[in-house]
Design a protein around this motif. Structure first.
Motif, mmCIF file in Angstrom:
data_model
loop_
_atom_site.group_PDB
_atom_site.id
_atom_site.type_symbol
_atom_site.label_atom_id
_atom_site.label_comp_id
_atom_site.label_asym_id
_atom_site.label_seq_id
_atom_site.Cartn_x
_atom_site.Cartn_y
_atom_site.Cartn_z
ATOM 1 N N PHE A 1 39.506 10.849 26.045
ATOM 2 C CA PHE A 1 40.200 11.795 26.930
ATOM 3 C C PHE A 1 41.576 12.140 26.358
ATOM 4 O O PHE A 1 41.927 13.322 26.233
ATOM 5 C CB PHE A 1 40.350 11.211 28.337
ATOM 6 N N LEU A 2 42.325 11.087 26.003
ATOM 7 C CA LEU A 2 43.679 11.327 25.476
ATOM 8 C C LEU A 2 43.642 12.172 24.210
ATOM 9 O O LEU A 2 44.453 13.078 24.023
ATOM 10 C CB LEU A 2 44.370 9.992 25.179
ATOM 11 N N GLY A 3 42.665 11.858 23.348
ATOM 12 C CA GLY A 3 42.526 12.601 22.085
ATOM 13 C C GLY A 3 42.309 14.078 22.346
ATOM 14 O O GLY A 3 42.986 14.947 21.782
ATOM 15 N N THR A 4 41.377 14.377 23.259
ATOM 16 C CA THR A 4 41.086 15.783 23.563
ATOM 17 C C THR A 4 42.306 16.444 24.197
ATOM 18 O O THR A 4 42.639 17.584 23.877
ATOM 19 C CB THR A 4 39.885 15.884 24.532
ATOM 20 N N TYR A 5 42.973 15.694 25.071
ATOM 21 C CA TYR A 5 44.126 16.255 25.779
ATOM 22 C C TYR A 5 45.295 16.515 24.824
ATOM 23 O O TYR A 5 45.883 17.603 24.822
ATOM 24 C CB TYR A 5 44.557 15.297 26.899
ATOM 25 N N ILE A 6 45.599 15.517 23.977
ATOM 26 C CA ILE A 6 46.770 15.654 23.089
ATOM 27 C C ILE A 6 46.498 16.687 21.994
ATOM 28 O O ILE A 6 47.301 17.593 21.762
ATOM 29 C CB ILE A 6 47.152 14.279 22.488
ATOM 30 N N ILE A 7 45.338 16.567 21.363
ATOM 31 C CA ILE A 7 45.027 17.514 20.275
ATOM 32 C C ILE A 7 44.839 18.924 20.847
ATOM 33 O O ILE A 7 45.214 19.916 20.244
ATOM 34 C CB ILE A 7 43.788 17.049 19.474
ATOM 35 N N GLY A 8 44.276 18.977 22.043
ATOM 36 C CA GLY A 8 44.017 20.278 22.672
ATOM 37 C C GLY A 8 45.272 21.052 23.036
ATOM 38 O O GLY A 8 45.241 22.272 23.157
ATOM 39 N N GLY A 9 46.371 20.348 23.237
ATOM 40 C CA GLY A 9 47.650 21.009 23.504
ATOM 41 C C GLY A 9 47.664 21.794 24.799
ATOM 42 O O GLY A 9 47.136 21.360 25.829
ATOM 43 N N GLU A 10 48.235 22.994 24.714
ATOM 44 C CA GLU A 10 48.476 23.788 25.918
ATOM 45 C C GLU A 10 47.181 24.154 26.651
ATOM 46 O O GLU A 10 47.124 24.177 27.872
ATOM 47 C CB GLU A 10 49.224 25.063 25.541
ATOM 48 N N ARG A 11 46.150 24.391 25.853
ATOM 49 C CA ARG A 11 44.896 24.806 26.475
ATOM 50 C C ARG A 11 44.303 23.675 27.340
ATOM 51 O O ARG A 11 43.708 23.924 28.386
ATOM 52 C CB ARG A 11 43.909 25.196 25.375
ATOM 53 N N ALA A 12 44.497 22.453 26.876
ATOM 54 C CA ALA A 12 44.026 21.297 27.647
ATOM 55 C C ALA A 12 44.827 21.167 28.939
ATOM 56 O O ALA A 12 44.274 20.936 30.017
ATOM 57 C CB ALA A 12 44.154 20.036 26.803
ATOM 58 N N TRP A 13 46.137 21.341 28.808
ATOM 59 C CA TRP A 13 47.007 21.246 29.982
ATOM 60 C C TRP A 13 46.648 22.318 30.996
ATOM 61 O O TRP A 13 46.549 22.069 32.200
ATOM 62 C CB TRP A 13 48.473 21.354 29.529
ATOM 63 N N GLU A 14 46.391 23.539 30.501
ATOM 64 C CA GLU A 14 46.012 24.643 31.381
ATOM 65 C C GLU A 14 44.711 24.340 32.129
ATOM 66 O O GLU A 14 44.554 24.668 33.293
ATOM 67 C CB GLU A 14 45.849 25.938 30.575
ATOM 68 N N GLU A 15 43.785 23.732 31.405
ATOM 69 C CA GLU A 15 42.497 23.394 32.029
ATOM 70 C C GLU A 15 42.701 22.428 33.196
ATOM 71 O O GLU A 15 42.153 22.618 34.285
ATOM 72 C CB GLU A 15 41.561 22.771 30.985
ATOM 73 N N LEU A 16 43.517 21.415 32.977
ATOM 74 C CA LEU A 16 43.759 20.446 34.053
ATOM 75 C C LEU A 16 44.530 21.089 35.204
ATOM 76 O O LEU A 16 44.287 20.794 36.375
ATOM 77 C CB LEU A 16 44.517 19.232 33.516
ATOM 78 N N ARG A 17 45.422 22.002 34.882
ATOM 79 C CA ARG A 17 46.179 22.700 35.915
ATOM 80 C C ARG A 17 45.241 23.526 36.809
ATOM 81 O O ARG A 17 45.361 23.542 38.023
ATOM 82 C CB ARG A 17 47.218 23.624 35.265
ATOM 83 N N ARG A 18 44.290 24.177 36.140
ATOM 84 C CA ARG A 18 43.305 24.963 36.905
ATOM 85 C C ARG A 18 42.464 24.059 37.804
ATOM 86 O O ARG A 18 42.243 24.338 38.963
ATOM 87 C CB ARG A 18 42.355 25.698 35.954
ATOM 88 N N ARG A 19 41.987 22.984 37.197
ATOM 89 C CA ARG A 19 41.088 22.092 37.943
ATOM 90 C C ARG A 19 41.772 21.424 39.126
ATOM 91 O O ARG A 19 41.133 21.091 40.104
ATOM 92 C CB ARG A 19 40.545 21.004 37.008
ATOM 93 N N PHE A 20 43.065 21.184 39.000
ATOM 94 C CA PHE A 20 43.783 20.485 40.063
ATOM 95 C C PHE A 20 44.611 21.420 40.945
ATOM 96 O O PHE A 20 45.419 20.950 41.722
ATOM 97 C CB PHE A 20 44.695 19.401 39.466
ATOM 98 N N HIS A 21 44.407 22.735 40.814
ATOM 99 C CA HIS A 21 45.258 23.645 41.591
ATOM 100 C C HIS A 21 44.986 23.472 43.085
ATOM 101 O O HIS A 21 43.857 23.221 43.504
ATOM 102 C CB HIS A 21 45.059 25.100 41.146
ATOM 103 N N ILE A 22 46.042 23.596 43.869
ATOM 104 C CA ILE A 22 45.854 23.494 45.325
ATOM 105 C C ILE A 22 46.161 24.855 45.952
ATOM 106 O O ILE A 22 46.309 25.018 47.100
ATOM 107 C CB ILE A 22 46.717 22.383 45.970
#
Lengths: 221, 438
Positions: A200-221
C-alpha cells in the motif's frame, strides 16, 4: 392498419389478436413489428449450475449416510459436504451475480476458502494450521494478485489503492484470532502484514499526487 | 556526400489526458438512491428512442457516439464507491459498443460491464435507442445527449446535406452539470412524501425479465381539443385517465387505499436551472378508491385539484429540500456508505408502495428543423419499480402525441381502459407493442 372494433383503436403490429382485449382484429394493410423478436436466451451456465447442485446434494447426502453408518465416531463427511457447498456458492456468486465486480468476487472467493479451511482444520482436531499459515498465506497471495492487477490495468492503477488499504486490516485478522486461541504462531502473519503495509505504502508514495487524489475521492464526505 | 541528418524525433505526449487530474463529481441528491435499489427486477433505467426515415447503420452510429461522448462530461463517467458516498469518475475507456437490440427494453445497466458506462446505445431497423441509468440524469438530461447523438448520426449519414458542419453542438444543448438540488434547497424542511400504502396494480408477472411496451399514437390537436373541453391541461387529462383506469379496474367500496399516481415534475423551469443532472421531484394525484360510482369528470376534478395544489414553486422546494437537508447533515455525511445503503433501502421500502404508479410527461420534443425531416418520431418510457408494475410516459413530437405504457404484468386491463377512455372522448388512437402481448 389492423383495427379492434371492441377497443375502437388501430393496431400497428402485424398480429391478428388485439393486444389489449385479446379479440380478433379486423385485418388491414400497413402493419409492421418495430421491435425484435426476443428469443428466450439460453442460460447454459445456469443449467450447469443446477445440474451441479443436484449432483452435489446426492453426493453429499450419500457421504453423510456412509459416515453415520460406518464411522459414526468421526464426522469426516463435513469436509466434502462443505467443499461441495463452497464450489457451488463460489460458482453461483461469480457466474450468477452481476452486481459485483471481479475484484469483489476474488476477495469473497478467497475468504470463503479461508472459512472452509478453518472448518476442515476444526473437524480434524484443530491443529491451527489454517490460522497460522493458510490465512496469512492467502492474504499474501491476494496482495500479490492486487499488485499484479495494478500493473495490468496501468491506466487505472490508482483505483486499486482502496483495496490495498483494506488488505491492511485484513492481514490483522490472525492477530485478533490469537486472542481467541485460534492462531498459535504469528510468523507468517507478520510477513503478511508487512506485505500489505508495504504494498500500500509503495503504491501510495510512488503514485504521488494521483494516489492522494484517489484517496481524497474515496473518502470525500 | 554528407549524410542527411536524421530528423529529430518529435517528442509527443502519448496521451495528454492521462497526465492531467482525473475528473470526478459527486452524485446529485436523487442519484444517491438509484444504485442502492437498482437490480435486475428494478432497473431504474429509462429509454429514449428516435425513429428515423431510414434503417440505422451500426458503424455510423458507433462513429457518432465516439464523437459525441467525449464532449458530454455527464455521460463520460463510471460510478465508483467511496467510503461515505458513491461518486462519478471520468471513464477513460472507449465509448460503449453500439449493438443491435436483442433484449427487452430498459434492462439493468451493470456498473462494471458495458465498459463501465451508465448508459447503452442500441438500434433496431429505423430506431436509435438510448437507455440511461437514472443515476446519471433525468429525461431532460437524457434528451440533451440523445439530440446530439441523433444530429451527429444524421450529419455522418448525410454528409452531402451538411458539408460544412463537423462536430458542432447545437445551441439548445446544455453542458451544465451543477447540482441544482443543493443550489436551491431550503434548510429545515419537513418530510413531504407519503408512506401510506396506495392501491396497487396487481396481476400475473411475465416470466424471465420480460418487459411489455404498449405505445398509443394520437393527434396532438385532438388531445388539446379534448382536454380543453374538460377545462384541464393535457397533463391533467392523461393523469386523470390513467388514475381512473386503475380505479375502474382495481377499486372497490371496501378499498382502504387510494389510487395515487406519482407525477414527476421537471424543476428546471421553476428554479431557472439548465443543469443536465437529475433535477426533478415527484408530486402525486389521488383518487378515493372507496368512493362509489366515481365518474371520469369527477376524477378529473380530483386530479386537477391535487396537482394544482402541489405544483407550486414553494411546495416543490419543500419536497426536495427535506431530502437535501438530510444529505447535508454532517452526521449523514460521516456515515459509512454501507450503513447509508441500509437506511436508504429501509426508507425506500416504506415509501415504495405509497404510489399506485407513475406517469411522466416529457413534453413536446423539438429538434432543429434541419434534422427534423430525418426523424419521424421520438419515444420515451420508463422501467417499472417495486409496487409500480405498470408505468406510463407521455411525449409529443411533430404534432403526434405518444403515450407509452411499460409493464411487467401479463394483464393489460389498465391500458385497455385508458385507451378506450381516449377513444370514447373522440381521440383516434393507434397502438403498437413490443410483441410480448401476442
Amino acid at each position: 392498419m389492423n383495427r379492434c372494433k371492441q377497443c375502437n383503436i388501430n393496431v400497428r403490429d402485424d398480429v391478428q389478436i388485439c393486444p389489449l382485449c385479446k379479440c380478433a382484429l379486423e385485418i388491414g394493410e400497413g402493419t409492421e413489428n418495430k421491435y425484435p423478436d426476443i428469443a428466450a436466451k439460453r442460460q447454459k451456465l445456469k443449467l450447469l449450475l443446477r445440474i451441479y447442485l443436484f449432483v452435489a446434494i446426492v453426493v453429499g447426502c450419500t457421504l453423510v449416510i456412509m459416515n453415520i453408518l460406518f464411522t459414526p465416531d468421526f464426522f469426516w463427511s463435513v469436509i466434502p459436504v462443505c467443499a461441495l457447498a463452497y464450489v457451488y456458492l463460489t460458482l453461483a456468486y461469480t457466474a450468477g451475480y452481476d452486481k459485483s465486480g471481479y475484484r469483489t468476487k476474488i476477495i469473497v472467493g478467497v475468504f470463503a476458502a479461508v472459512a472452509l479451511l478453518l472448518l476442515i482444520d476444526g473437524v480434524t482436531g484443530y491443529k491451527a494450521w489454517s490460522g497460522n499459515y493458510v490465512l496469512p498465506a492467502l492474504t499474501i497471495a491476494l496482495d500479490i494478485a492486487i499488485l499484479f492487477l495494478v500493473f495490468i490495468n496501468r491506466e487505472n492503477w490508482q483505483s486499486y489503492l482502496p483495496i490495498q488499504l483494506i488488505m491492511i486490516p485484513v492481514s490483522l485478522i490472525p492477530f485478533v484470532l490469537r486472542f481467541f486461541g485460534l492462531v498459535t504462531s504469528l510468523t507468517v502473519s507478520y510477513i503478511s502484514l508487512a506485505v500489505s503495509v508495504f504494498f500500500f505504502l509503495g503504491t501510495y508514495i510512488i503514485g504521488g499526487e494521483r494516489a492522494w487524489e484517489e484517496l481524497r475521492r474515496r473518502f470525500h464526505i | 556526400m554528407a549524410k542527411d541528418k536524421k530528423p529529430k524525433k518529435e517528442k509527443t505526449k502519448k496521451n495528454p489526458q492521462k497526465r492531467r487530474e482525473i475528473r470526478w463529481e459527486k452524485l446529485d441528491n436523487t442519484a444517491h438512491l438509484f444504485p442502492v435499489i437498482a437490480g435486475e427486477s428494478m432497473t431504474n433505467t429509462y429509454r429514449i428512442a428516435a425513429e428515423l426515415t431510414e434503417d440505422i447503420d451500426k458503424d455510423t452510429l458507433q462513429r457518432a457516439l465516439d464523437r459525441v461522448l467525449p464532449r458530454f462530461d455527464l455521460f463520460n463517467v463510471r460510478m465508483r464507491a467511496g467510503v461515505f458516498w458513491n461518486y462519478f469518475e471520468e471513464n477513460n475507456k472507449p465509448a460503449p459498443k453500439v449493438r443491435e437490440e436483442d433484449n427487452y427494453p430498459c434492462r439493468f445497466i451493470v456498473a462494471h460491464k458495458n465498459r463501465s458506462y451508465m448508459f447503452r446505445v442500441t438500434y433496431f431497423k429505423k430506431r436509435i435507442n438510448l437507455e440511461v441509468f437514472h443515476v446519471l440524469t433525468d429525461g431532460t438530461g437524457g434528451f440533451n445527449f440523445m439530440r446530439e447523438l441523433v444530429y451527429q448520426y444524421i450529419r455522418l449519414a448525410h454528409p452531402d446535406d451538411f458539408p460544412e458542419e463537423t462536430d458542432i453542438l447545437s445551441t439548445e444543448t446544455s453542458m451544465n452539470t451543477e447540482d441544482s438540488f443543493v443550489r436551491n434547497y431550503r434548510q429545515k424542511s419537513k418530510k413531504q412524501y407519503k408512506t401510506k400504502k396506495a392501491l396497487q396494480i396487481t396481476g400475473t408477472r411475465m416470466s424471465e425479465n420480460k418487459f411489455g411496451v404498449i405505445s398509443g399514437y394520437m393527434d396532438l390537436n385532438a388531445v388539446k381539443e379534448v382536454s380543453k373541453k374538460y377545462g384541464v391541461s393535457i397533463n391533467t387529462y392523461f393523469v386523470a385517465a390513467f388514475a381512473y383506469a386503475i380505479y375502474m379496474e382495481y377499486a372497490h367500496p371496501d378499498s382502504k387505499s387510494n389510487v395515487r399516481v406519482a407525477v414527476p415534475v421537471n424543476l428546471r423551469p421553476y428554479f431557472d436551472s439548465v443543469t443536465t443532472k437529475n433535477f426533478f421531484t415527484v408530486v402525486s394525484a389521488e383518487l378515493p378508491a372507496f368512493e362509489k360510482d366515481l365518474t371520469f369528470e369527477k376524477a378529473l376534478e380530483y386530479v386537477k385539484k391535487s396537482l394544482g395544489d402541489q405544483i407550486t414553486k414553494e411546495h416543490l422546494e419543500e419536497i426536495f429540500s427535506y431530502n437535501v437537508s438530510n444529505q447535508m447533515m454532517l452526521i449523514s455525511r460521516l456515515t459509512p456508505l454501507f450503513i447509508k445503503h441500509m437506511v436508504m433501502r429501509a426508507v425506500y421500502r416504506q415509501s415504495a408502495l405509497a404510489n399506485s404508479t407513475t406517469i411522466t410527461n416529457v413534453g413536446n420534443i423539438k429538434l432543429d428543423e434541419r434534422y427534423e425531416k430525418y426523424v419521424t418520431m421520438m419515444h420515451a418510457y420508463l422501467a417499472v419499480s417495486t409496487g409500480q408494475l405498470t408505468k406510463a410516459t407521455v411525449c409529443s413530437y411533430k404534432g403526434t402525441m405518444l403515450v407509452t405504457f411499460s409493464s411487467i404484468l401479463k394483464e393489460t386491463a389498465v391500458q385497455r381502459r385508458f385507451f378506450r377512455q381516449l377513444s370514447k372522448d373522440g381521440i383516434e388512437v393507434t397502438i403498437e407493442t413490443n410483441g410480448v402481448y401476442s
